[in-house]
Scaffold this active site. Structure first.
Site, PDB file in Angstrom:
ATOM      1  CG  ASN A  39      10.465   0.863   4.942  1.00 31.40           C
ATOM      2  OD1 ASN A  39      11.345   0.259   4.343  1.00 31.40           O
ATOM      3  ND2 ASN A  39       9.813   0.319   5.949  1.00 31.40           N
ATOM      4  CD  GLU A  41       9.732   1.487  10.272  1.00 32.83           C
ATOM      5  OE1 GLU A  41      10.216   1.094  11.346  1.00 32.83           O
ATOM      6  OE2 GLU A  41       8.877   0.846   9.623  1.00 32.83           O
ATOM      7  CB  CYS A  50       6.205   4.875   2.104  1.00 29.82           C
ATOM      8  SG  CYS A  50       4.869   4.577   3.276  1.00 29.82           S
ATOM      9  CD  GLU A  52       5.456   2.467  -1.719  1.00 30.81           C
ATOM     10  OE1 GLU A  52       6.083   2.804  -0.696  1.00 30.81           O
ATOM     11  OE2 GLU A  52       4.611   1.560  -1.742  1.00 30.81           O
ATOM     12  CB  CYS A  83       0.273   3.468   2.509  1.00 31.19           C
ATOM     13  SG  CYS A  83       1.072   5.059   2.236  1.00 31.19           S
ATOM     14  CB  CYS A  86       2.582   5.587  -1.322  1.00 33.49           C
ATOM     15  SG  CYS A  86       3.868   5.958  -0.109  1.00 33.49           S
TER      16      CYS A  86
HETATM   17  N1  THU Z   1       5.630   0.879   3.910  1.00 34.27           N
HETATM   18  C1  THU Z   1       6.232   1.294   2.759  1.00 34.27           C
HETATM   19  O1  THU Z   1       7.365   1.777   2.771  1.00 34.27           O
HETATM   20  N2  THU Z   1       5.555   1.128   1.588  1.00 34.27           N
HETATM   21  C2  THU Z   1       4.369   0.486   1.466  1.00 34.27           C
HETATM   22  O2  THU Z   1       3.888   0.327   0.357  1.00 34.27           O
HETATM   23  C3  THU Z   1       3.676  -0.016   2.668  1.00 34.27           C
HETATM   24  C4  THU Z   1       4.289   0.349   3.975  1.00 34.27           C
HETATM   25  C5  THU Z   1       6.404   0.997   5.163  1.00 34.27           C
HETATM   26  C6  THU Z   1       6.000   2.096   6.113  1.00 34.27           C
HETATM   27  C7  THU Z   1       6.540   1.562   7.424  1.00 34.27           C
HETATM   28  O3  THU Z   1       7.900   1.908   7.541  1.00 34.27           O
HETATM   29  C8  THU Z   1       6.424   0.054   7.291  1.00 34.27           C
HETATM   30  O4  THU Z   1       6.285  -0.203   5.893  1.00 34.27           O
HETATM   31  C9  THU Z   1       5.270  -0.545   8.044  1.00 34.27           C
HETATM   32  O5  THU Z   1       4.081   0.120   7.761  1.00 34.27           O
END
Ligand code: THU
Length: 130
Positions: A39, A41, A50, A52, A83, A86
């Site tokens: 991920n 941000e 994310c 994925e 999520c 994804c």
């Molecule tokens: N996140 C992912 O990268 N993948 C997931 O399957 C769930 C959430 C990340 C997004 C964000 O950067 C952090 O987790 C918190 O939501």
């Protein structure tokens, strides 16, 4: 390398200064190659991506298009699920029977299929009249 090892190895490279929730993802394509993602941000929160999505982008950039298996890992009390967005992104490149393994850094895991994660998926067939 196992898919779990690939997701575990890449996870520390996540850029997650806002949530502090680092996620690693690994995809095995039908060619056998493994693609990793984390991920990423952003201070403008909705611009984050994310793990994925990162792994899928790496797969597509490498010229592969079909997902054979997915693994996602995070330091979570329960196996971390992709999520909603994804799930749709994975479904674009994976058959409904493809397995997605949700993992925690302390060894819990849960394996689900793409169909179980996204029942009622929107597909190109829904646009048949377009
Ligand atoms: N996140 C992912 O990268 N993948 C997931 O399957 C769930 C959430 C990340 C997004 C964000 O950067 C952090 O987790 C918190 O939501």
């Amino acid at each position: 390398m196992s898919l779990l090892d690939a997701a575990t190895a890449i996870r520390p490279r996540a850029y997650a200064p806002y949530s502090r929730f680092q996620v690693g993802a690994a995809i095995r394509s039908t060619s056998g190659a493994i693609y990793q993602g984390v991920n990423v941000e952003n201070v403008a929160y909705p611009e984050g991506t994310c793990a994925e999505a990162g792994a899928i982008a790496a797969m597509i950039a490498a010229g592969d298009t079909r997902i054979a298996e997915v693994c996602v890992i995070a330091d979570s009390p329960a196996p971390v699920p992709p999520c909603g967005g994804c799930r749709q992104k994975i479904a674009e490149f994976a058959d409904p029977t493809v397995k997605v393994t949700l993992c925690t850094t302390d060894g819990k895991s849960l394996t689900m299929t793409v169909a179980e994660l996204l029942p009622g998926v929107f597909t190109a067939a829904h646009m048949a009249k377009v």
